[in-house]
Design a protein around this motif. Structure first.
Motif, PDB file in Angstrom:
ATOM      1  N   THR A 246       0.648  -1.067   0.635  1.00 63.41           N
ATOM      2  CA  THR A 246      -0.123  -0.473   0.109  1.00 63.41           C
ATOM      3  C   THR A 246       0.821   1.483  -0.402  1.00 63.41           C
ATOM      4  N   PHE A 247       2.095   0.951   0.998  1.00 63.04           N
ATOM      5  CA  PHE A 247       2.114   2.785   0.890  1.00 63.04           C
ATOM      6  C   PHE A 247       3.474   2.699  -0.286  1.00 63.04           C
ATOM      7  N   LEU A 248       3.775   1.694  -0.313  1.00 62.34           N
ATOM      8  CA  LEU A 248       5.301   2.075  -2.058  1.00 62.34           C
ATOM      9  C   LEU A 248       4.278   1.774  -2.982  1.00 62.34           C
ATOM     10  N   THR A 249       3.379   1.941  -3.309  1.00 65.87           N
ATOM     11  CA  THR A 249       2.169   1.806  -4.345  1.00 65.87           C
ATOM     12  C   THR A 249       1.534   3.239  -4.247  1.00 65.87           C
ATOM     13  N   VAL A 250       1.316   4.159  -3.655  1.00 67.71           N
ATOM     14  CA  VAL A 250       1.165   5.389  -3.209  1.00 67.71           C
ATOM     15  C   VAL A 250       1.801   6.218  -3.355  1.00 67.71           C
ATOM     16  N   MET A 251       3.351   6.316  -2.432  1.00 64.78           N
ATOM     17  CA  MET A 251       4.678   6.910  -2.972  1.00 64.78           C
ATOM     18  C   MET A 251       5.189   7.377  -4.364  1.00 64.78           C
ATOM     19  N   PHE A 252       5.017   5.822  -4.861  1.00 67.66           N
ATOM     20  CA  PHE A 252       4.811   5.704  -6.413  1.00 67.66           C
ATOM     21  C   PHE A 252       4.452   6.508  -7.610  1.00 67.66           C
ATOM     22  N   PHE A 253       3.087   6.329  -6.596  1.00 72.30           N
ATOM     23  CA  PHE A 253       2.278   7.610  -7.716  1.00 72.30           C
ATOM     24  C   PHE A 253       2.586   8.836  -7.950  1.00 72.30           C
ATOM     25  N   ASP A 254       2.537   9.137  -6.405  1.00 69.71           N
ATOM     26  CA  ASP A 254       3.244  10.697  -6.356  1.00 69.71           C
ATOM     27  C   ASP A 254       4.334  11.405  -6.779  1.00 69.71           C
ATOM     28  N   LEU A 255       5.053  10.492  -6.179  1.00 66.78           N
ATOM     29  CA  LEU A 255       6.573  10.836  -7.088  1.00 66.78           C
ATOM     30  C   LEU A 255       5.979  10.941  -8.353  1.00 66.78           C
ATOM     31  N   MET A 256       5.609   9.735  -9.580  1.00 65.78           N
ATOM     32  CA  MET A 256       5.976   9.968 -10.870  1.00 65.78           C
ATOM     33  C   MET A 256       4.841  11.604 -11.422  1.00 65.78           C
ATOM     34  N   TYR A 257       3.757  11.713  -9.697  1.00 65.21           N
ATOM     35  CA  TYR A 257       3.133  12.844 -11.147  1.00 65.21           C
ATOM     36  C   TYR A 257       4.103  14.385 -10.472  1.00 65.21           C
ATOM     37  N   ILE A 258       4.707  13.904  -9.471  1.00 61.50           N
ATOM     38  CA  ILE A 258       5.417  15.520  -8.874  1.00 61.50           C
ATOM     39  C   ILE A 258       6.596  15.930 -10.051  1.00 61.50           C
ATOM     40  N   ARG A 259       7.317  14.699 -10.331  1.00 58.98           N
ATOM     41  CA  ARG A 259       8.443  14.199 -11.366  1.00 58.98           C
ATOM     42  C   ARG A 259       7.874  14.605 -12.892  1.00 58.98           C
ATOM     43  N   PHE A 260       6.491  14.370 -13.156  1.00 60.52           N
ATOM     44  CA  PHE A 260       6.155  14.363 -14.591  1.00 60.52           C
ATOM     45  C   PHE A 260       5.284  14.207 -14.409  1.00 60.52           C
ATOM     46  N   GLY A 261       4.227  14.942 -13.957  1.00 63.31           N
ATOM     47  CA  GLY A 261       3.258  14.647 -13.717  1.00 63.31           C
ATOM     48  C   GLY A 261       2.374  15.841 -14.799  1.00 63.31           C
ATOM     49  N   THR A 263      -0.207  19.013 -15.878  1.00 66.01           N
ATOM     50  CA  THR A 263      -1.089  19.493 -15.553  1.00 66.01           C
ATOM     51  C   THR A 263      -2.567  20.271 -16.071  1.00 66.01           C
ATOM     52  N   GLU A 264      -2.667  18.941 -17.139  1.00 67.20           N
ATOM     53  CA  GLU A 264      -4.111  19.080 -17.412  1.00 67.20           C
ATOM     54  C   GLU A 264      -5.167  17.683 -16.637  1.00 67.20           C
ATOM     55  N   ILE A 265      -4.456  17.026 -15.996  1.00 65.69           N
ATOM     56  CA  ILE A 265      -5.264  15.914 -15.003  1.00 65.69           C
ATOM     57  C   ILE A 265      -5.918  16.988 -13.930  1.00 65.69           C
ATOM     58  N   PRO A 266      -7.481  16.214 -13.629  1.00 65.17           N
ATOM     59  CA  PRO A 266      -8.147  17.535 -12.839  1.00 65.17           C
ATOM     60  C   PRO A 266      -7.516  17.712 -11.668  1.00 65.17           C
ATOM     61  N   GLN A 267      -8.160  18.852 -11.303  1.00 67.33           N
ATOM     62  CA  GLN A 267      -7.433  19.081 -10.192  1.00 67.33           C
ATOM     63  C   GLN A 267      -8.129  18.355  -8.983  1.00 67.33           C
ATOM     64  N   SER A 268      -9.260  17.677  -9.368  1.00 62.75           N
ATOM     65  CA  SER A 268      -9.255  17.087  -7.731  1.00 62.75           C
ATOM     66  C   SER A 268      -8.796  15.299  -8.242  1.00 62.75           C
ATOM     67  N   LEU A 269      -8.393  14.899  -9.626  1.00 62.94           N
ATOM     68  CA  LEU A 269      -7.235  13.918  -8.835  1.00 62.94           C
ATOM     69  C   LEU A 269      -6.425  14.127  -8.159  1.00 62.94           C
ATOM     70  N   GLN A 270      -5.347  15.665  -9.032  1.00 65.61           N
ATOM     71  CA  GLN A 270      -4.163  15.927  -8.324  1.00 65.61           C
ATOM     72  C   GLN A 270      -4.336  15.538  -7.036  1.00 65.61           C
ATOM     73  N   ASN A 271      -4.583  16.575  -6.141  1.00 65.47           N
ATOM     74  CA  ASN A 271      -5.060  16.336  -4.432  1.00 65.47           C
ATOM     75  C   ASN A 271      -5.590  14.940  -4.453  1.00 65.47           C
TER      76      ASN A 271
END
Length: 309
Positions: A246-261, A263-271
């Protein structure tokens, strides 16, 4: 440089598109935060007050719960206040403090999970030497490592950030993020050392991941040849695996978004992506361990029986 450094207030814009629903979000967040505190503090109290649970595995579980209370307290109170105000602002000093709390929470979580993997490796793969190797002194050293090392690493990253002159003060998140502050630095600022520190931190915790994989390779090999080891693995390692995954999955998505995310993703999904690591692990861990570990489950059931009779 003096002109661009006078303003020391950041604006958080993560709530801009959800302010129409802030009453509902506030209510749900408050209830969720209270449940997280109740579950984790309950496990902490049960482990601390019950001498039968003063074993390495339960002490480390207690550390996980303390870390959950620490990390969620670094986000939810400020987030709840932001939902009640029309402008979401945070001072420079408080922003750095929030970064320290949230980053050290995430780093401590992985460090504690690595120590828990080592504890399970000793208990299942070397049961005859377990009490000799996992002494109270060794346990204290491992717990200190899992807390102090992240604190030092995060402190270095924040110190490197404080030397930067800032030309912009808008953070497109619900909370402060160190890498986003680095991106707000003036064009003539040298951010190379920040990048080096960031990638060095990632490498350190990737090495934690490889260590955990190494321990589970030995655990699986041992369980393949022993029925007793398989029973112990299912009882104590499955909750750890769920927590780790659980922890590694959520951190992976967070790190990938910070680095490569994008801005066209909806704000609610970004949050949602941004706060996953503060949503799922603090809630899932006490539930999984509370239901799966026999001693804790029996203690909880006995307390429920006493209060209802």
């Amino acid at each position: 440089m003096d002109n661009v450094s006078v303003l020391r207030i950041f604006t958080l814009t993560g709530l801009n598109e959800t302010m129409d629903h802030r009453t509902a979000i506030f209510s749900l967040t408050l209830v969720y935060y209270c449940v997280v505190l109740f579950l984790n503090i309950s496990l902490i109290v049960i482990i601390v007050l019950n001498e039968n649970l003063h074993e390495p595995m339960y002490v480390l579980l207690c550390c996980v719960c303390i870390n959950a209370v620490y990390g969620t307290t670094g986000f939810y109170p400020k987030f709840l206040l932001d939902l009640l105000s029309f402008s979401q602002e945070i001072s420079y000093d408080w922003c750095l403090f929030q970064i320290f709390v949230l980053y050290s929470y995430a780093s401590c979580e992985l460090s504690i999970l690595a120590v828990m993997a080592y504890d399970r490796y000793l208990a299942i793969c070397q049961p005859l030497h377990y009490h000799t190797l996992m002494t109270r002194r060794r346990l204290s050293q491992l717990v200190s490592f899992s807390w102090l090392t992240p604190f030092c690493i995060v402190s270095i990253s924040i110190l490197l950030t404080t030397r930067l002159g800032l030309c912009r003060f808008t953070i497109k998140r619900l909370f402060c993020v160190n890498w986003m502050i680095v991106q707000l630095a003036c064009p003539n600022s040298n951010t190379l050392s920040n990048s080096i520190a960031s990638y060095a931190s990632i490498l350190i915790y990737v090495s934690h991941g490889f260590f955990i994989v190494w321990t589970y390779m030995h655990l699986i090999r041992t369980c393949a040849t022993s029925k007793d080891s398989r029973v112990k693995f299912m009882q104590t390692c499955v909750p750890h695996l769920i927590s780790l995954t659980t922890f590694l999955t959520v951190m992976f998505f967070d790190l990938m978004y910070i680095r490569f995310g994008s801005t066209e993703i909806p704000q609610s999904l970004q949050n949602f992506i941004a706060i996953e690591f503060l949503l799922f692990p603090p809630m899932i861990n006490p539930l999984i361990y509370g239901f799966k570990l026999t001693k804790i489950r029996n203690r909880i059931l006995s307390l429920i029986y006493v209060t209802t009779h």
